[in-house]
Design a protein around this motif. Structure first.
Motif, PDB file in Angstrom:
ATOM      1  N   ALA A  12       0.807  -1.268   0.049  1.00 17.21           N
ATOM      2  CA  ALA A  12      -0.052  -0.006  -0.020  1.00 17.21           C
ATOM      3  C   ALA A  12       0.752   1.258   0.041  1.00 17.21           C
ATOM      4  O   ALA A  12       0.571   2.200  -0.675  1.00 17.21           O
ATOM      5  CB  ALA A  12      -0.805   0.043   1.302  1.00 17.21           C
ATOM      6  N   ALA A  13       1.897   1.192   0.708  1.00 19.86           N
ATOM      7  CA  ALA A  13       2.643   2.453   0.908  1.00 19.86           C
ATOM      8  C   ALA A  13       3.467   2.694  -0.257  1.00 19.86           C
ATOM      9  O   ALA A  13       3.790   3.975  -0.873  1.00 19.86           O
ATOM     10  CB  ALA A  13       3.936   2.381   2.002  1.00 19.86           C
ATOM     11  N   MET A  14       4.021   1.633  -1.112  1.00 19.58           N
ATOM     12  CA  MET A  14       4.548   1.764  -2.552  1.00 19.58           C
ATOM     13  C   MET A  14       3.495   2.342  -3.663  1.00 19.58           C
ATOM     14  O   MET A  14       3.988   2.971  -4.470  1.00 19.58           O
ATOM     15  CB  MET A  14       5.024   0.479  -2.994  1.00 19.58           C
ATOM     16  CG  MET A  14       6.209   0.134  -2.178  1.00 19.58           C
ATOM     17  SD  MET A  14       7.921   0.952  -2.639  1.00 19.58           S
ATOM     18  CE  MET A  14       8.109   0.957  -4.173  1.00 19.58           C
ATOM     19  N   LEU A  15       2.333   2.250  -3.442  1.00 19.90           N
ATOM     20  CA  LEU A  15       1.245   2.813  -4.371  1.00 19.90           C
ATOM     21  C   LEU A  15       1.434   4.300  -4.399  1.00 19.90           C
ATOM     22  O   LEU A  15       0.720   4.970  -5.373  1.00 19.90           O
ATOM     23  CB  LEU A  15       0.070   2.391  -4.060  1.00 19.90           C
ATOM     24  CG  LEU A  15      -0.333   0.753  -3.905  1.00 19.90           C
ATOM     25  CD1 LEU A  15      -1.834   0.521  -3.988  1.00 19.90           C
ATOM     26  CD2 LEU A  15       0.176  -0.102  -5.355  1.00 19.90           C
ATOM     27  N   ASN A  16       1.865   4.936  -3.359  1.00 20.58           N
ATOM     28  CA  ASN A  16       2.233   6.432  -3.620  1.00 20.58           C
ATOM     29  C   ASN A  16       3.338   6.861  -4.142  1.00 20.58           C
ATOM     30  O   ASN A  16       3.706   8.009  -4.286  1.00 20.58           O
ATOM     31  CB  ASN A  16       2.057   6.786  -1.861  1.00 20.58           C
ATOM     32  CG  ASN A  16       1.013   6.761  -1.054  1.00 20.58           C
ATOM     33  OD1 ASN A  16      -0.121   7.286  -1.295  1.00 20.58           O
ATOM     34  ND2 ASN A  16       1.109   5.588  -0.182  1.00 20.58           N
ATOM     35  N   ARG A  17       4.278   6.015  -4.620  1.00 23.51           N
ATOM     36  CA  ARG A  17       5.428   6.190  -4.811  1.00 23.51           C
ATOM     37  C   ARG A  17       5.826   6.027  -6.521  1.00 23.51           C
ATOM     38  O   ARG A  17       6.510   5.496  -7.007  1.00 23.51           O
ATOM     39  CB  ARG A  17       6.399   5.529  -4.254  1.00 23.51           C
ATOM     40  CG  ARG A  17       6.667   6.047  -2.839  1.00 23.51           C
ATOM     41  CD  ARG A  17       7.715   5.125  -2.067  1.00 23.51           C
ATOM     42  NE  ARG A  17       7.835   5.872  -0.746  1.00 23.51           N
ATOM     43  CZ  ARG A  17       9.177   6.379  -0.442  1.00 23.51           C
ATOM     44  NH1 ARG A  17       9.973   6.379  -1.418  1.00 23.51           N
ATOM     45  NH2 ARG A  17       9.140   6.951   0.792  1.00 23.51           N
ATOM     46  N   GLY A  18       4.782   6.559  -7.340  1.00 28.50           N
ATOM     47  CA  GLY A  18       5.076   6.381  -8.750  1.00 28.50           C
ATOM     48  C   GLY A  18       4.132   5.303  -9.676  1.00 28.50           C
ATOM     49  O   GLY A  18       3.917   4.385  -8.830  1.00 28.50           O
ATOM     50  N   THR A  19       4.173   5.578 -10.831  1.00 32.77           N
ATOM     51  CA  THR A  19       3.266   4.620 -11.448  1.00 32.77           C
ATOM     52  C   THR A  19       3.992   4.195 -12.740  1.00 32.77           C
ATOM     53  O   THR A  19       5.251   4.500 -13.001  1.00 32.77           O
ATOM     54  CB  THR A  19       1.875   5.203 -12.152  1.00 32.77           C
ATOM     55  OG1 THR A  19       2.256   6.157 -13.172  1.00 32.77           O
ATOM     56  CG2 THR A  19       1.275   5.530 -10.734  1.00 32.77           C
ATOM     57  N   GLU A  28      -7.845   9.317 -12.863  1.00 34.16           N
ATOM     58  CA  GLU A  28      -6.866   8.614 -13.644  1.00 34.16           C
ATOM     59  C   GLU A  28      -5.558   8.289 -12.960  1.00 34.16           C
ATOM     60  O   GLU A  28      -4.968   7.059 -12.874  1.00 34.16           O
ATOM     61  CB  GLU A  28      -6.599   9.297 -14.847  1.00 34.16           C
ATOM     62  CG  GLU A  28      -7.693   9.644 -15.810  1.00 34.16           C
ATOM     63  CD  GLU A  28      -7.158  10.377 -17.137  1.00 34.16           C
ATOM     64  OE1 GLU A  28      -5.947  10.930 -17.222  1.00 34.16           O
ATOM     65  OE2 GLU A  28      -8.310  10.815 -17.815  1.00 34.16           O
ATOM     66  N   LEU A  29      -5.170   9.161 -12.226  1.00 34.82           N
ATOM     67  CA  LEU A  29      -3.897   9.057 -11.373  1.00 34.82           C
ATOM     68  C   LEU A  29      -4.216   7.809 -10.277  1.00 34.82           C
ATOM     69  O   LEU A  29      -3.342   7.283  -9.949  1.00 34.82           O
ATOM     70  CB  LEU A  29      -3.419  10.391 -10.860  1.00 34.82           C
ATOM     71  CG  LEU A  29      -2.909  11.387 -11.570  1.00 34.82           C
ATOM     72  CD1 LEU A  29      -2.485  12.729 -10.887  1.00 34.82           C
ATOM     73  CD2 LEU A  29      -1.655  11.008 -12.400  1.00 34.82           C
ATOM     74  N   VAL A  30      -5.538   8.019  -9.539  1.00 30.15           N
ATOM     75  CA  VAL A  30      -5.711   7.011  -8.714  1.00 30.15           C
ATOM     76  C   VAL A  30      -5.733   5.505  -9.334  1.00 30.15           C
ATOM     77  O   VAL A  30      -5.351   4.653  -8.754  1.00 30.15           O
ATOM     78  CB  VAL A  30      -7.169   7.253  -8.016  1.00 30.15           C
ATOM     79  CG1 VAL A  30      -7.664   6.001  -7.126  1.00 30.15           C
ATOM     80  CG2 VAL A  30      -7.071   8.585  -7.226  1.00 30.15           C
ATOM     81  N   HIS A  31      -6.387   5.580 -10.544  1.00 29.62           N
ATOM     82  CA  HIS A  31      -6.427   4.212 -11.185  1.00 29.62           C
ATOM     83  C   HIS A  31      -4.947   3.648 -11.434  1.00 29.62           C
ATOM     84  O   HIS A  31      -4.634   2.786 -11.168  1.00 29.62           O
ATOM     85  CB  HIS A  31      -7.210   4.461 -12.706  1.00 29.62           C
ATOM     86  CG  HIS A  31      -6.860   3.476 -13.674  1.00 29.62           C
ATOM     87  ND1 HIS A  31      -5.892   3.420 -14.506  1.00 29.62           N
ATOM     88  CD2 HIS A  31      -7.602   2.289 -13.798  1.00 29.62           C
ATOM     89  CE1 HIS A  31      -5.535   2.315 -15.292  1.00 29.62           C
ATOM     90  NE2 HIS A  31      -6.865   1.615 -14.743  1.00 29.62           N
ATOM     91  N   ASP A  32      -3.985   4.579 -11.925  1.00 27.99           N
ATOM     92  CA  ASP A  32      -2.721   4.144 -12.371  1.00 27.99           C
ATOM     93  C   ASP A  32      -2.095   3.628 -10.981  1.00 27.99           C
ATOM     94  O   ASP A  32      -1.183   2.929 -10.971  1.00 27.99           O
ATOM     95  CB  ASP A  32      -1.990   5.312 -12.909  1.00 27.99           C
ATOM     96  CG  ASP A  32      -2.595   5.701 -14.587  1.00 27.99           C
ATOM     97  OD1 ASP A  32      -3.355   4.842 -14.998  1.00 27.99           O
ATOM     98  OD2 ASP A  32      -2.079   6.569 -15.066  1.00 27.99           O
ATOM     99  N   GLN A  34      -1.324   0.368 -12.072  1.00 24.83           N
ATOM    100  CA  GLN A  34      -0.037   0.083 -12.592  1.00 24.83           C
ATOM    101  C   GLN A  34       0.995   0.957 -11.954  1.00 24.83           C
ATOM    102  O   GLN A  34       1.440   1.780 -12.161  1.00 24.83           O
ATOM    103  CB  GLN A  34      -0.278   1.034 -13.806  1.00 24.83           C
ATOM    104  CG  GLN A  34      -1.495   0.430 -14.766  1.00 24.83           C
ATOM    105  CD  GLN A  34      -1.731   1.268 -16.012  1.00 24.83           C
ATOM    106  OE1 GLN A  34      -1.193   2.356 -16.035  1.00 24.83           O
ATOM    107  NE2 GLN A  34      -2.662   0.884 -16.969  1.00 24.83           N
ATOM    108  N   PRO A  35       1.077   0.429 -10.644  1.00 19.72           N
ATOM    109  CA  PRO A  35       2.180   0.998  -9.919  1.00 19.72           C
ATOM    110  C   PRO A  35       3.643   0.482 -10.429  1.00 19.72           C
ATOM    111  O   PRO A  35       3.701  -0.441 -10.934  1.00 19.72           O
ATOM    112  CB  PRO A  35       1.983   0.414  -8.490  1.00 19.72           C
ATOM    113  CG  PRO A  35       1.304  -0.948  -8.694  1.00 19.72           C
ATOM    114  CD  PRO A  35       0.495  -0.622  -9.777  1.00 19.72           C
ATOM    115  N   ALA A  36       4.545   1.389 -10.118  1.00 20.12           N
ATOM    116  CA  ALA A  36       5.796   1.279 -10.565  1.00 20.12           C
ATOM    117  C   ALA A  36       6.462   0.058  -9.804  1.00 20.12           C
ATOM    118  O   ALA A  36       7.304  -0.632 -10.454  1.00 20.12           O
ATOM    119  CB  ALA A  36       6.731   2.688 -10.531  1.00 20.12           C
ATOM    120  N   PHE A  37       6.611   0.203  -8.417  1.00 23.35           N
ATOM    121  CA  PHE A  37       7.490  -0.718  -7.635  1.00 23.35           C
ATOM    122  C   PHE A  37       8.766  -0.562  -8.028  1.00 23.35           C
ATOM    123  O   PHE A  37       9.444  -1.683  -8.296  1.00 23.35           O
ATOM    124  CB  PHE A  37       6.901  -2.172  -7.968  1.00 23.35           C
ATOM    125  CG  PHE A  37       5.443  -2.298  -7.163  1.00 23.35           C
ATOM    126  CD1 PHE A  37       5.623  -2.250  -5.657  1.00 23.35           C
ATOM    127  CD2 PHE A  37       4.439  -2.678  -7.791  1.00 23.35           C
ATOM    128  CE1 PHE A  37       4.556  -2.692  -5.085  1.00 23.35           C
ATOM    129  CE2 PHE A  37       3.023  -2.931  -7.025  1.00 23.35           C
ATOM    130  CZ  PHE A  37       3.321  -2.869  -5.632  1.00 23.35           C
TER     131      PHE A  37
END
Length: 925
Positions: free
Chosen positions: A554-561, A605-609, A613-616
Motif C-alpha cells: 500500500a505504501a509503495m502505491l504512493n511512489r509512482g506508476t 486517472e492517477l488513482v487508477h494508475d 499500474q504502480p511502478a514498484f
C-alpha cells in the motif's frame, strides 16, 4: 497527550517540524464597499474599513480590528482572536510568559469561571497557540446563533477579565513544565532549537517560545499580570469570524461585548533589536540518548513582508521537497539520509531558512552534512531552472488552495500575517509567488545561502569573509501599496448536515462487480471535493505471513506508476491541487483524496494508475524501508511508543503469522530488514482487485458531476479482478490479564502511562451507548473526570484521558486510559488515574453531569458530519456495513434516553482498573 480537537500547543521550532511542510499559507484581497448582505448602518462604535475578495474588515473605536470571512457551504463557524504578542516581546526573565498566559486564559474569567466545561457542553473544538510574534485562540462549532453569541461574549470577557491568579498558576505550572519535557523528548526538535539559539545572537527569535525553565519556574504573578494587561487589549488584537454566520448578528454582538471595553492609555513600544550580519559559520552538537542521528543547516533571511520572501519559500521546496528537491536526490536517493525537510520562517522581523534531515544509526552525519551544505550553497555552480521554479510554484499554490478553501484553517492561518503587519499579506504573498522569476530566486539564493551566514559547523576565521547584507525591517504599509486585489472567491450553498438530508442527497448504487458507491454532490467553497475508497482483500489463510508485505504494498502505491516516476506523480498532483494518500494492511486498503472540481477526472486517472499500474521501483522501495526503519528505531527509545507497544503485545492472542496478530516494534524492524520488493509486488498482483467477494466501496462528497463520475469509476475499476477471494478477518474476544509493567527510557524528560483492557461488546450491543457516554464523561472530553483530576486539580499532566471503541460486526471492544507526565510524578499520576476510574465505576455519574455530556457529545457528532472528509469516510464505511445515516440518528436517540443508572450498570459489568494492563514508561531514576 491530548486530542487534537482540544489540545493547547506552543508553536516552537520542534512543533513546527511536527506540523510538517512550510509554515505559512497565503491568499486574498479586492477592496470595495461592503456587500449588501451587511446593513449599511453599522452598530455604534464600528467603522467599515475595506472589502477584500469577499472579506470585510472593520475597526472599533477602541482599536479592535474585525474580519468577517463568510462561507455557508459547511454549517460550522470559527471564531479566532489574534493578539500581537509572542515570545519576541518577552524581556530578560520573562521568557515563556506569552505561552504561560495562553494556558492561564483557559482557566476561566469573570463571566465564564468554568471555561473548559462550557466549551465541552457546547461541543466546541478549540485551541490556543503561541508563536514568536503572536498568540491566538479559536473555537469551531456547529453554526448556531446561541453558540456564536457565547463564543464572542467569552472572548471579550477573557480579554480583560481572565483569572490570572497564583492559585491557577500552581496547577498549570506543572502542566507547562510537562509540555516542556514532552518537547525535550524530540531529538530533532531539540537540535533545531539549539541551532536557532546559536544562530541568533541578540534577537528573541533565538529563544524557544515555551521559555527557559528557570523563568517559568520563578514567574512573578504581579509581573505576569502586568504583561497580560499590557498586551491583551482590543487595540492589540484582531477578531476573525469565518464560516456560516449572520454578518449583522456578528457585528451587533461585537459592538455589544467588545465595544464596551475601553481603549487602553498605555503605549506598546515597537521592538528594535536586530541581529548583526553573521560573520562566520557556526556549529552545534547535541549529545542525547536516541537512535536516529540528524543534521540541520540554517541561514538568516528576510521578514515575511519583504518582496524577496516568496523566493525563500520557493528555495525551500527546490532544495528539500520530497521527492523532487535537490537534497532529496543528493541525500535520500543516495541513501545518505532517510528524509529531508524544509522550514521557511514566516515572521514579522528578519527570519530564517532551515533545512534538516534524519538519518539511520549506520549513516554518516559528517558526510550527510557536507553534502547538504554543498548543495544548499551550490546555486552559483548549478543555477535555479525553470522546471524547478514551476514545480515549487505548483506546490505552493496547491498548499494555498487547501487552506484558503477551508474557513477554519484560513481564519487561524491569518494569525501569522496579522502578526507580520497586515492580514492582506496573504494575498500579496500569493501574487508574489506567481510573479517569481528564475532570476529572482537565483539572486536570493546567491545572496543569502552563503557559508558565512550558515549555522551548522564550527567557527572558522577568514581573512576575507564573504558576508551577506544586514537584514532590515520592512515597511508593511509601503509593501501593501504594491498589492492589486483579485476577484472574491465564489460562495457555496448553505448545506444542511442532518442525517435525513444527507441520506436524501446521497446517491448510492453498485457497478455490479462488487464496487459500491455513495455520491453526495454539493457546491463547496473553492469547488473542493473529497473521496474515501476502501478495498477489502484476502482471508485469514491466504494472508498468513503477509502482514508486512500488505503494508509495504500500500505504501509503495504512493511512489509512482508505470507512466510517472515518484517525482512526476507528486508533481502532477500538486498541479491539480490534489492530496492523495493510500494506506493499508492485511485485509484492507484505504484511499483518501482531496481535490477541486475541474481536476477530479484527471486525479481519478492517477488513482487508477496508482492502484492498477504502480511502478514498484527498487530505489523507491529501499527509501521507503529505510524511512520506516529510522522511525521504528527512534520509537524504540520513546516512552509513548514503548508503552503502547507493550500493552498491545500483552493483548496479543493471535499466533505468529496470523494477519490479525499485532507486530511489535522489534518484530517490524526485523521484518523490514528482510523485506523484498519481489514479495511486495507479488502481494499486490495476487490480492488487489474487485469482484463480488473482494469488495470495494467509494464515497465522494463535494463539487462534482455524479453521472460523469459513475462512468469514470466504471472505466477505471469495472474490470479489475483479484486472485484471492475476500473473507472478513473476524475478531475474537480474549479477556485481558491485568498487570503493572515498568519500562526504562533513560534520559527522556517525559514519561507516558497507557492502560488497556478488552471489552466483550460490539457497536450493536445493548450496552454500547452507555459505555460510549461513560467513557466520554470519564476521560473522553475536556470536562472529563480524568482530565480535571490530572490537569486542572493536580496539575501534573499536559493531557490525558480515556477511550472506548468497539467493532460493529464482532463482540470485541477495548477501553484505554492514558496520560503524559514528569517521571517524578508517577505515583501521583497513578493514584489519580486509579481513584477516578474506580470512583466512576463504583459511584457512577450524576444526572446533571450526564445531561450536560449528552448535549456536548451530540453537538460534536453534528459538527463532525459537517466536515466533508469525515462524512466521506463514514459513507464509505456504511456501504460496507449495509447502513445509512439513519444509523447515526438511532444511536443518538439511544444516547439521549440514557440514565445515570444505565452508565453505572454498564461500567460495573465490564470495567475494572485492576483488570487492565498498566504500563509506565519513563526515566524513573
Amino acid at each position: 497527550m491530548m486530542s487534537s480537537r482540544f489540545s493547547l500547543s506552543v508553536v516552537s521550532l520542534s512543533m513546527a517540524f511536527a506540523f510538517g511542510g512550510l509554515m505559512h499559507v497565503p491568499a486574498i484581497a479586492a477592496e470595495s464597499t461592503p456587500p449588501a448582505a451587511v446593513n449599511t448602518k453599522l452598530p455604534a462604535g464600528i467603522q467599515f474599513v475595506r472589502n477584500v475578495e469577499g472579506i470585510n474588515e472593520y475597526v472599533l473605536t477602541n482599536g479592535l480590528k474585525v474580519l468577517l470571512v463568510p462561507d455557508a457551504s459547511k454549517p460550522s463557524t470559527t471564531v479566532n482572536i489574534t493578539y500581537r504578542v509572542g515570545s519576541r516581546y518577552e524581556n530578560y526573565g520573562e521568557t515563556g510568559m506569552a505561552h504561560l498566559l495562553e494556558h492561564l486564559m483557559f482557566k476561566g474569567s469573570k463571566q465564564h469561571p468554568r471555561l473548559w466545561e462550557e466549551m465541552s457542553q457546547r461541543g466546541v473544538q478549540f485551541n490556543g497557540t503561541t508563536s514568536y510574534d503572536r498568540t491566538n485562540y479559536y473555537e469551531t462549532f456547529a453554526a448556531k446563533p446561541e453558540t456564536l453569541k457565547w463564543a464572542l461574549s467569552m472572548e471579550a470577557d477573557r480579554m480583560v477579565n481572565s483569572r490570572i491568579s497564583g492559585e491557577d498558576l500552581k496547577t498549570e505550572f506543572s502542566v507547562v513544565r510537562n509540555e516542556m519535557e514532552k518537547n525535550e523528548n524530540s531529538s530533532i526538535g531539540m537540535l533545531m532549537q539549539r541551532v536557532t539559539s546559536s544562530a541568533y545572537q541578540w534577537h528573541n527569535y533565538g529563544k524557544d517560545t515555551i521559555g527557559a525553565r528557570t523563568d517559568v519556574e520563578n514567574v512573578n504573578i504581579p509581573h505576569l499580570q502586568a504583561f497580560w494587561r499590557k498586551y491583551y487589549q482590543p487595540d492589540n488584537a484582531t477578531l476573525t469570524v469565518a464560516g456560516a454566520f449572520d454578518a449583522n448578528q456578528v457585528l451587533q454582538l461585537v459592538a455589544q461585548h467588545f465595544g464596551k471595553i475601553p481603549r487602553p492609555k498605555r503605549v506598546i513600544e515597537p521592538t528594535y533589536t536586530l541581529d548583526p550580519t553573521q560573520d562566520g559559520e557556526r556549529d552545534v552538537i547535541v549529545r542525547r540518548v536516541g537512535e536516529s542521528p540528524a543534521v540541520v543547516a540554517m541561514y538568516h533571511t528576510m521578514p515575511a513582508a519583504d518582496p524577496d520572501y516568496p523566493a525563500t519559500e520557493a528555495l525551500a521546496l527546490i532544495l528539500a521537497d520530497s521527492p523532487n528537491g535537490r537534497l532529496y536526490k543528493a541525500l535520500v536517493e543516495a541513501k545518505k539520509t532517510v528524509d529531508v525537510f524544509p522550514y521557511a520562517a514566516n515572521l514579522d522581523e528578519p527570519g530564517f531558512l532551515l533545512i534538516g534531515a534524519n538519518l539511520r544509526s549506520d549513516q554518516d552525519t559528517a558526510e550527510a552534512k557536507k553534502i547538504m551544505v554543498s548543495t544548499i550553497e551550490g546555486f552559483a555552480q548549478q543555477p535555479v531552472t525553470e522546471e524547478e521554479l514551476a514545480r515549487a510554484k505548483a506546490k505552493l499554490n496547491s498548499d494555498l488552495a487547501q487552506i484558503f478553501n477551508d474557513p477554519e484553517k484560513f481564519a487561524v492561518a491569518l494569525s501569522d500575517n496579522i502578526a507580520s503587519g497586515d492580514w492582506r499579506l496573504f494575498l500579496l504573498f500569493r501574487d508574489r509567488v506567481n510573479a517569481l522569476t528564475v532570476a529572482d530566486v537565483q539572486r536570493v539564493a546567491t545572496t543569502w545561502l552563503k557559508t558565512s551566514n550558515r549555522t551548522t559547523g564550527s567557527f572558522i576565521p577568514e581573512a576575507k569573509p564573504d558576508r551577506v547584507p544586514a537584514p532590515a525591517k520592512v515597511n508593511v504599509t509601503e509593501q501593501i501599496k504594491t498589492f492589486k486585489p483579485g476577484a472574491a472567491i465564489a460562495q457555496a450553498e448553505v448545506f444542511d448536515s442532518s442525517t435525513a438530508n444527507i441520506d436524501k442527497r446521497t446517491q448510492t448504487g453498485s457497478l455490479g462487480n462488487g464496487l459500491k458507491y455513495a455520491l453526495l454532490p454539493k457546491t463547496t467553497r473553492g469547488n473542493t471535493v473529497v473521496m474515501a475508497m476502501n478495498l477489502y482483500l484476502g482471508d485469514a489463510q491466504s494472508l498468513k505471513n503477509q502482514a508486512l508485505n500488505a503494508e509495504l504494498a500500500a505504501a509503495m502505491l504512493n511512489r509512482g506508476t508505470e507512466k510517472l516516476s515518484h517525482q512526476a506523480f507528486t508533481e502532477e498532483l500538486d498541479k491539480l491541487k490534489a492530496k492523495l494518500q493510500i494506506t493499508g494492511g492485511a485485509g484492507n486498503v484505504s484511499v483518501t483524496l482531496e481535490t477541486v472540481h475541474d481536476s477530479l477526472p484527471r486525479v481519478l486517472e492517477l488513482v487508477h494508475d496508482a492502484l492498477r499500474q504502480p511502478a514498484f521501483n527498487e530505489t523507491e522501495f529501499t527509501q521507503l524501508v529505510n524511512a520506516q526503519l529510522a522511525q521504528l528505531e527512534e520509537s524504540s527509545k520513546d516512552p509513548q511508543a514503548l508503552a503502547i507497544d507493550a500493552v498491545r503485545q500483552a493483548n496479543n492472542s493471535w499466533p505468529v503469522g496470523d494477519p490479525r496478530r499485532y507486530q511489535s516494534i522489534a518484530e517490524k524492524i526485523a521484518g523490514l530488514k528482510n523485506a523484498k520488493l519481489s514479495d511486495v509486488r507479488a502481494f499486490w498482483k495476487d490480492f488487489y482487485g474487485i469482484n463480488q467477494t473482494n469488495q470495494a466501496q467509494v464515497a465522494v462528497v463535494g463539487d462534482f458531476d455524479a453521472n460523469a463520475l459513475k462512468g469514470q469509476l466504471a472505466s477505471a475499476f469495472g474490470t479489475w479482478k483479484a486472485g484471492h477471494d475476500f473473507q472478513r478477518l473476524n475478531k475474537v474476544y480474549t479477556a485481558t490479564q491485568g498487570k503493572d509493567q515498568r519500562i526504562a527510557t533513560p534520559d527522556k524528560a517525559n514519561a507516558f502511562f497507557f492502560a488497556n483492557m478488552s471489552v466483550p461488546t460490539s457497536a450493536q450491543s445493548p450496552d454500547y451507548p452507555a459505555l460510549v457516554m461513560a467513557n466520554y464523561l470519564l476521560g473522553g472530553n475536556v470536562n472529563s473526570r480524568i482530565f480535571n483530576r490530572i490537569r486542572q486539580k493536580d496539575g501534573i499532566s499536559y493531557g490525558g484521558g480515556s477511550s472506548y471503541n468497539a467493532s460493529y460486526l464482532d463482540e470485541v471492544g477495548a477501553f484505554s486510559a492514558y496520560a503524559i507526565y514528569a517521571p517524578q510524578n508517577r505515583e501521583k499520576l497513578e493514584t489519580g488515574m486509579r481513584e477516578e476510574i474506580n470512583k466512576a465505576i463504583n459511584e457512577g455519574f450524576t444526572a446533571a453531569e450526564l445531561e450536560d455530556a449528552k448535549k456536548s457529545y451530540l453537538q460534536e457528532r453534528q459538527l463532525e458530519r459537517s466536515q466533508d472528509n469525515v462524512l466521506a469516510q463514514e459513507l464509505a464505511a456504511n456501504l460496507f456495513l449495509g447502513l445509512n445515516m439513519q444509523h447515526d440518528t438511532e444511536l443518538e436517540k439511544k444516547i439521549a434516553a440514557l440514565s445515570a443508572a444505565d452508565l453505572k450498570a454498564a461500567m460495573q459489568k465490564y470495567l475494572a482498573y485492576e483488570k487492565m494492563v498498566r504500563v509506565f514508561a519513563g526515566d524513573f531514576k
